[in-house]
Design a protein around this motif. Structure first.
Motif, PDB file in Angstrom:
ATOM      1  N   UNK A 151      14.907 -24.306  35.516  1.00  0.00           N
ATOM      2  CA  UNK A 151      13.680 -23.454  34.675  1.00  0.00           C
ATOM      3  C   UNK A 151      12.572 -23.273  35.799  1.00  0.00           C
ATOM      4  N   UNK A 152      12.009 -21.776  36.024  1.00  0.00           N
ATOM      5  CA  UNK A 152      10.821 -21.552  36.694  1.00  0.00           C
ATOM      6  C   UNK A 152       9.635 -21.538  35.721  1.00  0.00           C
ATOM      7  N   UNK A 153       9.706 -20.820  34.767  1.00  0.00           N
ATOM      8  CA  UNK A 153       8.620 -20.953  33.702  1.00  0.00           C
ATOM      9  C   UNK A 153       9.237 -20.549  32.306  1.00  0.00           C
ATOM     10  N   UNK A 154       8.284 -20.826  31.319  1.00  0.00           N
ATOM     11  CA  UNK A 154       8.638 -20.771  29.907  1.00  0.00           C
ATOM     12  C   UNK A 154       7.490 -19.797  29.437  1.00  0.00           C
ATOM     13  N   UNK A 155       7.891 -18.623  28.788  1.00  0.00           N
ATOM     14  CA  UNK A 155       7.052 -17.706  28.087  1.00  0.00           C
ATOM     15  C   UNK A 155       7.311 -17.795  26.606  1.00  0.00           C
ATOM     16  N   UNK A 156       6.104 -18.343  25.760  1.00  0.00           N
ATOM     17  CA  UNK A 156       6.053 -18.542  24.446  1.00  0.00           C
ATOM     18  C   UNK A 156       5.115 -17.500  23.907  1.00  0.00           C
ATOM     19  N   UNK A 157       6.024 -16.812  22.555  1.00  0.00           N
ATOM     20  CA  UNK A 157       5.284 -16.026  21.944  1.00  0.00           C
ATOM     21  C   UNK A 157       5.428 -16.710  20.447  1.00  0.00           C
ATOM     22  N   UNK A 158       4.415 -16.431  19.547  1.00  0.00           N
ATOM     23  CA  UNK A 158       4.291 -16.531  18.443  1.00  0.00           C
ATOM     24  C   UNK A 158       3.572 -15.514  17.385  1.00  0.00           C
ATOM     25  N   UNK A 159       4.036 -15.428  16.268  1.00  0.00           N
ATOM     26  CA  UNK A 159       3.329 -14.640  15.091  1.00  0.00           C
ATOM     27  C   UNK A 159       2.245 -15.714  14.631  1.00  0.00           C
ATOM     28  N   UNK A 160       1.216 -15.374  15.023  1.00  0.00           N
ATOM     29  CA  UNK A 160       0.089 -16.565  14.926  1.00  0.00           C
ATOM     30  C   UNK A 160      -0.171 -16.757  13.217  1.00  0.00           C
ATOM     31  N   UNK A 161      -0.614 -15.670  12.649  1.00  0.00           N
ATOM     32  CA  UNK A 161      -0.998 -15.461  11.268  1.00  0.00           C
ATOM     33  C   UNK A 161       0.155 -16.351  10.256  1.00  0.00           C
ATOM     34  N   UNK A 162       1.357 -15.683  10.468  1.00  0.00           N
ATOM     35  CA  UNK A 162       2.470 -16.332   9.854  1.00  0.00           C
ATOM     36  C   UNK A 162       2.584 -17.956  10.084  1.00  0.00           C
ATOM     37  N   UNK A 163       2.593 -18.142  11.178  1.00  0.00           N
ATOM     38  CA  UNK A 163       2.944 -19.388  11.853  1.00  0.00           C
ATOM     39  C   UNK A 163       1.908 -20.362  11.552  1.00  0.00           C
ATOM     40  N   UNK A 164       0.567 -20.011  11.448  1.00  0.00           N
ATOM     41  CA  UNK A 164      -0.466 -21.104  11.062  1.00  0.00           C
ATOM     42  C   UNK A 164      -0.014 -21.174   9.272  1.00  0.00           C
ATOM     43  N   UNK A 165       0.226 -20.207   8.780  1.00  0.00           N
ATOM     44  CA  UNK A 165       0.590 -20.520   7.237  1.00  0.00           C
ATOM     45  C   UNK A 165       1.510 -21.435   6.934  1.00  0.00           C
ATOM     46  N   UNK A 166       2.776 -20.996   7.686  1.00  0.00           N
ATOM     47  CA  UNK A 166       3.706 -21.842   7.699  1.00  0.00           C
ATOM     48  C   UNK A 166       3.462 -23.371   8.156  1.00  0.00           C
ATOM     49  N   UNK A 167       2.842 -23.502   8.980  1.00  0.00           N
ATOM     50  CA  UNK A 167       2.319 -24.898   9.711  1.00  0.00           C
ATOM     51  C   UNK A 167       1.541 -25.608   8.420  1.00  0.00           C
ATOM     52  N   UNK A 168       0.611 -24.889   7.953  1.00  0.00           N
ATOM     53  CA  UNK A 168      -0.161 -25.594   6.733  1.00  0.00           C
ATOM     54  C   UNK A 168       0.912 -26.165   5.892  1.00  0.00           C
ATOM     55  N   UNK A 169       1.828 -25.289   5.339  1.00  0.00           N
ATOM     56  CA  UNK A 169       2.775 -25.231   4.253  1.00  0.00           C
ATOM     57  C   UNK A 169       3.555 -26.616   4.608  1.00  0.00           C
ATOM     58  N   UNK A 170       4.005 -26.812   5.917  1.00  0.00           N
ATOM     59  CA  UNK A 170       4.584 -27.764   6.446  1.00  0.00           C
ATOM     60  C   UNK A 170       3.880 -29.256   6.105  1.00  0.00           C
ATOM     61  N   UNK A 171       2.453 -29.227   6.643  1.00  0.00           N
ATOM     62  CA  UNK A 171       1.743 -30.255   6.638  1.00  0.00           C
ATOM     63  C   UNK A 171       1.388 -30.768   5.220  1.00  0.00           C
ATOM     64  N   UNK A 172       1.362 -29.761   4.292  1.00  0.00           N
ATOM     65  CA  UNK A 172       1.146 -30.124   2.658  1.00  0.00           C
ATOM     66  C   UNK A 172       2.718 -30.902   2.245  1.00  0.00           C
ATOM     67  N   UNK A 173       3.759 -30.324   2.584  1.00  0.00           N
ATOM     68  CA  UNK A 173       4.906 -30.947   2.138  1.00  0.00           C
ATOM     69  C   UNK A 173       5.174 -32.189   2.855  1.00  0.00           C
ATOM     70  N   UNK A 174       4.486 -32.374   4.048  1.00  0.00           N
ATOM     71  CA  UNK A 174       4.901 -33.817   4.666  1.00  0.00           C
ATOM     72  C   UNK A 174       3.930 -34.713   3.932  1.00  0.00           C
ATOM     73  N   UNK A 175       2.714 -34.415   3.544  1.00  0.00           N
ATOM     74  CA  UNK A 175       1.766 -35.309   2.993  1.00  0.00           C
ATOM     75  C   UNK A 175       2.447 -35.551   1.709  1.00  0.00           C
ATOM     76  N   UNK A 176       3.119 -34.753   0.717  1.00  0.00           N
ATOM     77  CA  UNK A 176       3.532 -35.067  -0.498  1.00  0.00           C
ATOM     78  C   UNK A 176       4.960 -35.993  -0.342  1.00  0.00           C
TER      79      UNK A 176
END
Length: 130
Positions: free
Chosen positions: A46-71
């Motif tokens: 590997x030379x480089x790794x290019x990472x892209x994200x759908x920020x708004x949806x990504x943050x929403x889903x990450x928050x949902x994961x956190x809430x699920x983990x906490x439950x």
């Protein structure tokens, strides 16, 4: 006080700073997972790794994961940061930090969070090779 912090950013991060944010008198541990860019993959060096994200949806889903983990687990707080942009071998990609009174559930939650993050959060990776 809850410290759910979710970041999708091009900036590097400090695991020490993340851990400091999660320390509280009732906390007995902070379990962290840090993913880094590997120098090899099934396709070659590997030379480089290019990472892209759908920020708004990504943050929403990450928050949902956190809430699920906490439950599901006896944990206190979570901090997740995922980088985007062009990264080099050895660069940090993601950090998941979970605080809890006791380590058992913190370890379980941390593993569950990284596994589900990889399954459902809209983050794409493209490797370039030497």
């Amino acid at each position: 006080m809850a410290v759910e912090i979710i970041e999708i950013t091009e900036n590097d991060f400090s695991t020490d700073d993340i851990i400091k944010k999660l320390k509280q008198p009732k906390i007995g541990c902070v379990v962290t997972f840090v993913g880094i860019v590997r120098g090899t993959s099934q396709k070659g060096a590997v030379d480089t790794l290019e990472i892209e994200a759908y920020d708004k949806m990504g943050k929403k889903l990450l928050l949902e994961l956190v809430e699920k983990a906490k439950s599901q687990f006896e944990i206190e707080d979570v901090h997740i940061v995922h980088r985007t942009g062009k990264l080099k071998v050895g660069d940090k990609i993601v950090c998941i930090a979970v605080s809890a009174a006791h380590r058992k559930d913190a370890f379980k939650a941390c593993e569950w969070l990284i596994n589900d993050l990889k399954k459902i959060v809209p983050i794409w990776k493209n490797e370039t090779y030497i």
